[in-house]
Design an enzyme around this catalytic site. Structure first.
Site, mmCIF file in Angstrom:
data_model
loop_
_atom_site.group_PDB
_atom_site.id
_atom_site.type_symbol
_atom_site.label_atom_id
_atom_site.label_comp_id
_atom_site.label_asym_id
_atom_site.label_seq_id
_atom_site.Cartn_x
_atom_site.Cartn_y
_atom_site.Cartn_z
ATOM 1 N N SER A 16 -7.542 -15.083 -1.070
ATOM 2 C CA SER A 16 -7.753 -14.027 -1.496
ATOM 3 C C SER A 16 -9.274 -14.014 -1.994
ATOM 4 O O SER A 16 -9.934 -14.930 -2.586
ATOM 5 C CB SER A 16 -7.022 -13.223 -2.675
ATOM 6 N N HIS A 25 0.814 -1.215 -0.162
ATOM 7 C CA HIS A 25 0.145 0.134 0.009
ATOM 8 C C HIS A 25 1.039 1.218 -0.065
ATOM 9 O O HIS A 25 1.953 1.254 0.578
ATOM 10 C CB HIS A 25 -1.029 -0.015 1.282
#
Lengths: 471, 471
Positions: free
Chosen positions: B399, B195
């Site tokens: 995921s 991120h």
């Protein structure tokens, strides 16, 4: 069944076994809580206290455990229990809101029309001026509010950049960060009575910092600032000026600081001024023009204020405005970093801008001015009441923060939720503080002092009696 | 009267004159907005884009000006106008919430019972474990939630410290700051798909940072990490591991990284691992135990997750948990700084802990597990639907982020609020995404592709016809 019992009695699934603790030498949190000074418990007024220190046993937060479903309870009973917890909590909030005096929060607001907004996950992630693809945002309100502040602080809509922050600290972290990025070897100057976030920023950002002593009023000592600027000549200056300090409400004089910078040879390309306007930065523009105004007509770099303070909001928030040319430094390319967004936080609360927009729109400029005037007037009323009752006070001319001797009864401090530092306490006269409330407070304060005085006198008497008996 | 007109027609008092602009060379914001790449407008999926770059004319936010009272409008008309603005805005929020697909936010929640809380200014300023004097707080809920997470990540209640943050970024800023304060000359290691807040932290904190390449899956490249660790041998390591990357949902394997650290001679007193669990860190504990678990039984330093992501909340928020022994470094005395509080922000949103407490309590551990299972199952349904329709996809095993070719129609991207990066887009299958919604989405996506293909074919045809005419 009590929720604490309930949670204890229904352990979570096996992943959560109690033996699941890393085998390190243990450092226990409750053995390192807070220092105890001044005879009464040292609760930091704004929590800028070390997390480690000698043990104290009070002021530790309680915990409401997350309540797992339990075979002994039906779903209805469980829902009823949760509703009861929330109901009791709301009652507590009402009481605490009613009695509050010490923090600069305006607790009087009516956002009834906006209640339905909590159905939505509103998020202004990133830059306010460029929409992300996430559609559930409130940028139109945010930019509307920012434009309002740009006009208030006299900067052209096209020349500013800013955003609505989570709190006053984020405004200071941003202002000082922008200062550092424009002056990478800049030295940070701020008065010793600055908000603790200012020196936290210096530590985070690895900046050399000069803590400048203050005058009696709480203002920065201009002579000491001058000496420090001279000592560091050669390095640019990043200055944090307080538009109302946290404890005494003192306002650093921007014009005098600009004069000091000029005298010491710091030209405009060698300094960056951030104005921490937390509470009073929002009030000063509404006072008579004799006050040393904060305006971008002067060579300042950024201004921040809190939104939950003078305006009032359910959530902490704030506003920071800087010059667009300065924020461009945050987008310079740093090869191994490549981080170029310009806000401190990523996801950003989208409700806050709507609260601010709503209050500013409903009150209008005139309504804000009336609120400021009433607060200033009532601060003087409190000062006069306390002094007429024989209590020494201090009230800076440009302030609604009335400073007085710290009450000795901890229960009294907690009841009225006073912020204390050292041997002083203060009441900040916000729009929700009426004269009637001040009257109650003063009567209560005087009675508290009387109890303490009588107890002290009784101690002397009983010591004397004991001595008499021994003799 | 339109609110924009209204605001324009009623100028604020004299302080706000339009000529009130500092006399600096002008740097205009709208002349420096965003870069345009990939043929379609480059709206940063998570807004980690430079604020400066070539001009674009779309995606600029609109502004709803703060509406001043106006002589032409009665008070009732004004109130009605404000209510209309809010009403229209709520309709827009409903529509945008209904169509959302791209961001990892759970938009399905029911906090009806908590609506009355917006009457109160709830603020947990400072440390969660020590009450400040401000009484309108929600520490009991905050500590309850923190204890829940401590059990989830297997650390003793007495050995952790943590708090509820404003967002995922604050969790990363805190984790990395704690790492740096324990290892002042530590080098930050993180994968290139981390991120953007991770490299922002390195820049803010002036840390040397190593951006490690990734595998095709989006996981950190363990060989490259090893090489970088060897190259910097002698300096401690502060590692950010992604428990689900932002774009591909890839999970860095904590066990493999620990093995690499061991092989390269980094003992436990020479590294600090922060796990950025934004979305998936909250889901992984509920999967089967074959997954490489994040737990404080392993020598990790901190974990953070977002609260508005998997749990879902009206306001962005997050949780960070670290070892108490590490957070003590933040309270070491630095003479010229004296900033010793342990949170990044000062005032802290007191509503967020109540939202989290309420959802965790109502759903319970089992309810959370069911939500995780449904999301994982539906992610596979989406993958299969897209592939059966001839669309290439990628879905990491651990995921719920389904990656596919970026749609060429910008209107489609905006309609479904997809986060795009380069030539890929993703849908994150959150609890509010039903199979029906996925069905609508896939049909719409295929039609969008068809339109783009037909338009491309038509362009070829019309070029051929033009060439024929010219010949």
């Amino acid at each position: 069944m009590d929720p604490v019992e309930l949670a204890t009695s229904c352990a979570m699934p096996p992943v959560l076994s109690k033996s699941a603790v890393a085998e390190h030498p243990k450092t226990l949190r409750s053995a390192h809580l807070k220092t105890d000074t001044y005879g009464v418990a040292a609760v930091a007024p704004y929590q800028a206290m070390p997390v480690a220190g000698p043990v104290i046993t009070h002021h530790k937060s309680s915990a409401l455990p997350v309540v797992e479903p339990h075979p002994e309870l039906t779903e209805e009973e469980r829902e009823a229990r949760i509703a009861e917890i929330i109901g009791n909590y709301m009652k507590k909030l009402s009481e605490r809101t009613h009695l509050h005096m010490g923090y600069p929060y305006n607790l009087e607001f009516d956002y009834g029309l906006l209640e339905g907004l909590t159905k939505f996950s509103i998020n202004n992630l990133g830059d306010p001026f460029i929409e992300s693809n996430y559609g559930v945002h409130s940028r139109e309100f945010e930019v509307g509010v920012l434009n309002w502040f740009a006009r208030l602080w006299e900067i052209d809509e096209e020349e500013y950049w800013g955003y609505i922050t989570t709190c006053g600290t984020e405004g200071n972290l941003h202002g000082i960060y922008v200062g550092r990025e424009n002056f990478p070897d800049g030295v940070l100057y701020a008065s010793a009575e600055s908000h603790y976030s200012v020196f936290k920023a210096a530590r985070m950002y690895r900046m050399q910092a000069e803590k400048i002593p203050t005058l009696e009023s709480g203002e920065i000592n201009y002579d000491d600032l001058k000496a420090a600027l001279i000592a560091n000549r050669g390095k640019p200056a990043v200055l944090n000026l307080n538009i109302g300090t946290t404890v005494k409400g003192a306002v650093d004089d921007v014009d005098r600081v600009l004069a000091v910078l000029k005298e010491t040879g710091y030209t405009e390309d060698k300094f960056f001024i951030h104005c921490d306007g937390a509470l009073f930065g929002m009030m000063m523009p509404f006072l008579s023009r004799d006050a040393p105004m904060v305006t971008f007509r002067k060579p300042i770099g950024s201004v921040s204020v809190s939104g939950h303070k003078f305006v009032g909001a359910p959530v902490p928030c704030g506003v920071v405005i800087t010059r667009f040319k300065y924020v461009m430094a945050l987008s310079s390319d740093v090869e191994y970093l490549n981080s170029r967004d310009a806000t401190i936080m990523g996801s950003r609360n989208g409700h806050a801008p709507i609260y601010l927009w709503y209050t500013l729109t409903r009150k209008g400029y005139e309504g804000m001015r009336r609120d400021v005037e009433r607060c200033m007037r009532n601060a003087h009323v409190l000062k006069q009441m306390l002094e007429s009752a024989g209590v020494k006070t201090m009230l800076n001319e440009l302030s609604n923060t009335v400073v007085f001797e710290r009450p000795r009864e901890e229960a009294f401090v907690r009841k009225w939720q006073l912020a204390c530092e050292g041997d002083i306490a203060h009441v900040i006269v916000m729009p929700n503080i009426t004269v009637e409330k001040l009257e109650d407070f003063v009567a209560d304060y005087v009675q508290s002092r009387a109890r303490v005085s009588i107890a002290a006198a009784k101690r002397v008497a009983s010591e004397a009696k004991a001595a008499e008996e021994d003799a």
